[in-house]
Write a protein that holds these residues in place. Structure first.
Motif, PDB file in Angstrom:
ATOM      1  N   PRO A  86       0.956   3.837 -10.120  1.00  0.00           N
ATOM      2  CA  PRO A  86       0.883   2.374 -10.047  1.00  0.00           C
ATOM      3  C   PRO A  86      -0.065   1.879 -11.126  1.00  0.00           C
ATOM      4  N   SER A  87       0.480   1.295 -12.208  1.00  0.00           N
ATOM      5  CA  SER A  87      -0.353   1.095 -13.402  1.00  0.00           C
ATOM      6  C   SER A  87      -1.407  -0.001 -13.206  1.00  0.00           C
ATOM      7  N   ARG A  88      -1.099  -1.007 -12.384  1.00  0.00           N
ATOM      8  CA  ARG A  88      -2.070  -2.086 -12.232  1.00  0.00           C
ATOM      9  C   ARG A  88      -3.374  -1.615 -11.610  1.00  0.00           C
ATOM     10  N   PHE A  91      -5.278   0.749 -14.111  1.00  0.00           N
ATOM     11  CA  PHE A  91      -6.022   0.172 -15.229  1.00  0.00           C
ATOM     12  C   PHE A  91      -7.138  -0.754 -14.751  1.00  0.00           C
ATOM     13  N   GLU A  92      -6.996  -1.332 -13.574  1.00  0.00           N
ATOM     14  CA  GLU A  92      -8.079  -2.162 -13.040  1.00  0.00           C
ATOM     15  C   GLU A  92      -9.309  -1.323 -12.743  1.00  0.00           C
ATOM     16  N   ASN A  93      -9.106  -0.079 -12.340  1.00  0.00           N
ATOM     17  CA  ASN A  93     -10.220   0.776 -11.963  1.00  0.00           C
ATOM     18  C   ASN A  93     -10.479   1.895 -12.959  1.00  0.00           C
ATOM     19  N   HIS A 164      -7.067   5.228  -2.978  1.00  0.00           N
ATOM     20  CA  HIS A 164      -6.114   6.257  -3.386  1.00  0.00           C
ATOM     21  C   HIS A 164      -6.180   6.513  -4.882  1.00  0.00           C
ATOM     22  N   ILE A 165      -6.169   5.424  -5.654  1.00  0.00           N
ATOM     23  CA  ILE A 165      -6.127   5.600  -7.099  1.00  0.00           C
ATOM     24  C   ILE A 165      -7.453   6.165  -7.605  1.00  0.00           C
ATOM     25  N   GLY A 169      -6.743   9.366  -9.443  1.00  0.00           N
ATOM     26  CA  GLY A 169      -7.001   9.212 -10.876  1.00  0.00           C
ATOM     27  C   GLY A 169      -8.071  10.178 -11.341  1.00  0.00           C
ATOM     28  N   GLU A 170      -9.129  10.307 -10.544  1.00  0.00           N
ATOM     29  CA  GLU A 170     -10.194  11.248 -10.901  1.00  0.00           C
ATOM     30  C   GLU A 170      -9.619  12.664 -11.017  1.00  0.00           C
TER      31      GLU A 170
END
Lengths: 585, 585
Positions: A86-88, A91-93, A164-165, A169-170
């Motif tokens: 989920p790209s939004r 990139f927000e985080n 989750h992200i 992401g980490e």
């Protein structure tokens, strides 16, 4: 009987078959997967298989080959993760994720390494022969959170999107750090003396490995998008390019000792938008479906092999070292998350709550990457101890943490993911806010994320789209595309409910068909929408909304690696509404 | 740089990429593929590549590995061929196909073998050291028509369905004969003396290899269908089973020295019906798409590798042997087709015309199977001569025959495939006729194909469907399924034309929605339709037809291996009709 001849493909096929049948087996008993994560069940199956092989042959079952893992099993999972990222929220985080991935991982590596070295100094434990460098090397491989394990657990517990992200992401981006530190310490172990230059070179490598991966990935992603411009006449090979180019980006990055995981993610995220616009609808379904299928099989195989490889005689047991490894992994991660989040929260309005921090720390699962790295270690006399410690840490995190995280999330009442995806109305509001914030940032001279997003979007529509998209002369706004997608879905639902017929006689229909069929007049270009949102466009959007208000349309469904978008929705419910509506007319 | 590490997957990916890009390249110039068949172009690319490799390295480029060909490249093509095999023409002509495949191939093998042995007796040619057995062995590998080459050429020339299935079916089913004869002669070559028992054992083997292949294939096909009964909760791995089971059937057959090609075709044809009913629509799209994609890539790779392998120093040139091989291949095939067709025509009303006979004889293309078999020959002093002769025959048939067959088809005005698929009305008529003929056969006590078809259908609905289908309690007639499929397609077209809206207010719609939504009352079971076709059911069918008569719906589109059904249709035209219709209302 000529088994030799077909052995290799036959055994591979049988393993995949076993994995798939195991998956079916779990899902036949609905209660089991809701209590125990699938990854635990699969490791358990692997343990049994390993036990059988061990019992029959009286020798250790084959260990999962690191090459097979890194070259064949890992890429499909990472590709799937990158493509459906989920790209939004990502990139927000991105700042927070990078902080956790880079600083957090370094913190963990050195924390675990030095404290284990401390343990080794206790004479009673008989571990004095394990040097500091070896401890740091072990720390570098045991510190990294594993994307495969994290995905397998987190997609079942449905925490909120941000949480989750952050964990996911980490786990993806720490690959660059792990690669650098692991290779650095491994080469230090083999060097007679270490110069200061080498240490600085190591620091410089971080950027090369990470940014190099991104560049390689983007290069292949753009080439893939460009290639799909020319596939109009042979639609069947379109899906192939998505897979070929992403795999090539991974292999190329690995070849140059860059981060393959980062490369494949950059490739997938970079090409997605353009490829989807170029390829046909059926190709797109195939790409999505096959990606899910492939990653699901890889993931199953990895956990089964993890179980199989655990059985055997390549372990050296040392209670203190193994117990302290588990404890230090937990403690240093918890400390790291606390300290880093403290700094993050000082700079953000939307802070990370202490419950979220607990889940981030607790969700630091280890998996097959650690396992493969420990087997790749050069032979030295304590390698079996490291293997044993790694195995225990993986089993502890996957079984104990993986199985308790769901009850803990319930107990702490951690904010969950919203059940329904945002409505069209909400999406339009979010868009408006984005433009507003970009404007505010522009006026105030602050180069924030909205400013950069706006600039990127401008660059995209001005240059990239013209090169990479096949039908650039007829660009469609994402709202129009969304509307078309919804209409298509709606039409299928209607047809399946038997509500579609030949009598589309309502006079408003001809008018409403206008928006899409008369492209020249009403199609809204992305650029226009971003700059002006003129009255005619607004009218059209209002018209679309007014026509669709009878039910709140669900658009992008919730992210889940095992199902494809569109399957999880309550179709029955929607059909019922439609039928009721027709009766009332 | 660490190329060693990623070499294997990297090179495989690059080869596939080259093949895909070559395909795109050809399709960019629309005129080229309409004159030269794609297979010729690909061999040409391969020749150039081989030349480059030869020039740079100054040694022969690598030859296509027979194992890679038989284990990895051939199965996807055969699976695709079997899965998309038009079953009605295939079973209608199964007798003729088997006659060509079994008797025709044996005829060719012995014809070519003995006449080449005759040539070898001419002293001036210096070939006296080639024994009769070696000539027969060579005959057995050169006689078999190649399915890959036939498909590549025949799908571009669009001859009528019967002619297509005769050549294509023969090329697939002759595998059993080729396998037996090739292995028989090879073992005879190594035996000191040949007993009469061995010859009889060879004859018995025909049935074992052929029927064994069918049985293995059907067993795996039924297991696949049974497995997909339980995949309701994990749709993503459904396509996997189709591929895994068919591949396993191929490998198992190969393992037991049965015909893998026959096995995979039996598996694909056997499971198709049940699997399609069990899996989701998206899974089905993925299966179809991926099969096409995979076979297309395999096929491309095979022709490129054929070209590459041609270049090199493993040829021994002998003008008379090579020229006579080409001539005998042509002559014996022509004679065989003439003689066999004479017998076939005596027993059939619908005879094979002399034009068709010419095309059948002329379409006997040789390809990669011969090529792989000749490299699998045990080393003996004339192997290079056989390789050279095989290469020349392949290149001659693919280039000369492949390129001239299209103009010849035009010149002879061979009956073409009908452009449009049968309409719903025609299909219903065909069905009626089938039932009528089955009844006539039953009364007259003649056990013809309609009798057996009827019995099989009865067995299927009475036992097989109950075991293999998930939702057997709600069976749908194929007419209802067809209707649903058409509605879905229609809905998508409407949505894409912007003609679908919220105003489905026509009063007849609620009624028309009845057929599908009210399953209990109106759904027609296959069984019922076959036995009675009662008035209520007929009314329903009439209703469906009446509602759809405004345009003749095209259902199953023409068979083509490079496009998926649904892509080739003139959507624009349909849209226009719909829009006009709406205006008139």
């Amino acid at each position: 009987l000529d088994y030799q001849h077909v052995q290799v493909p036959f055994e591979i096929t049988l393993w995949i078959m076993l994995a798939s049948l195991a998956k079916i087996g779990f899902h036949l008993y609905n209660k089991l997967p809701s209590v125990v994560p699938e990854s635990c069940l699969l490791i358990f199956v692997g343990l049994i298989m390993g036990g059988i092989i061990y019992g029959l042959n009286d020798k250790s079952p084959p260990v999962m080959d690191s090459d097979i893992f890194f070259l064949y099993l890992l890429p499909p999972i990472v590709l799937d993760a990158g493509y459906f990222m989920p790209s939004r929220p990502f990139f927000e985080n991105i700042g927070t994720i990078l902080l956790y991935a880079v600083v957090g991982t370094i913190w963990n590596v050195f924390g675990i390494g030095f404290s284990l070295y401390g343990i080794c100094q206790v004479k009673a434990f008989r571990l004095q022969d394990v040097s500091l460098l070896h401890n740091l090397l072990f720390g570098s491989l045991i510190a990294a959170v594993d994307p495969v394990a994290v995905l397998a657990v987190f997609e079942e517990i449905h925490v909120n999107e941000k949480l989750h992200i952050l964990v996911f992401g980490e786990s993806l981006l720490n690959d660059a750090v792990t690669v650098v530190l692991y290779k650095l310490f491994r080469s230090f172990c083999e060097m007679p003396t270490i110069k200061t230059v080498d240490v600085f070179a190591g620091v410089g490598k971080f950027f090369v490995v990470g940014l190099g991966g991104v560049l390689v990935g983007l290069a292949f992603g753009m080439t893939a998008a460009f290639t799909t411009r020319f596939t109009k006449d042979i639609r069947v090979i379109e899906p192939l390019f998505v897979f070929l180019y992403s795999y090539l980006s991974y292999l190329t990055a690995e070849m140059f000792h860059l981060s393959g995981i980062v490369a494949i993610i950059a490739c997938a995220m970079g090409m997605k938008r353009y490829v989807e616009a170029n390829i046909s609808l059926k190709s797109h379904t195939t790409v999505k479906y096959f990606m899910k299928m492939w990653s699901s099989v890889s993931d199953t195989l990895i956990f089964i092999f993890l179980g199989v490889s655990t059985i055997g005689e390549n372990h050296e047991w040392n209670w203190p070292y193994i117990c302290f490894t588990v404890i230090f992994c937990l403690v240093w991660r918890a400390l790291g998350v606390l300290v880093l989040t403290f700094f993050v929260n000082r700079f953000h309005v939307n802070t990370i709550t202490s419950k979220d921090q607990f889940i981030i720390a607790y969700g630091g699962l280890r998996g097959a990457i650690c396992f493969s790295l420990v087997f790749l270690l050069p032979d030295f006399h304590r390698k079996k101890l490291f293997i044993a410690a790694t195995t225990v840490v993986i089993l502890f995190t996957v079984f104990v943490q993986g199985m308790t995280i769901r009850p803990l999330v319930d107990l702490l009442a951690v904010k969950r993911k919203r059940e329904s995806a945002p409505t069209v109305g909400e999406q339009i509001h979010i868009r408006f806010l984005d433009h507003l914030l970009a404007g505010i940032e522009d006026i105030s001279g602050h180069w924030g994320q909205y400013y950069w997003k706006d600039k990127l979007e401008y660059f995209n529509s001005k240059y990239l789209q013209k090169i990479l998209l096949r039908e650039y002369d007829q660009p469609k706004s994402s709202i129009v595309l969304l509307y078309e997608k919804l209409e298509r879905k709606h039409a299928i639902e209607l047809a399946e409910a038997g509500q579609l017929g030949h009598g589309l006689s309502h006079p408003s229909l001809l008018h409403s068909g206008f928006l899409c069929s008369n492209n020249d007049r009403t199609v809204i270009t992305d650029k226009k929408l971003e700059d002006t949102l003129n009255p005619a466009v607004l009218d059209n959007i209002q018209e679309i909304l007014a026509r669709n208000l009878y039910r709140i349309r669900r658009t992008g469904p919730a992210y889940n690696r095992h199902t494809l978008p569109g399957e999880t929705e309550p179709v029955e419910h929607a059909k019922e509404i439609l039928i009721l509506r027709h009766k009332s007319l």
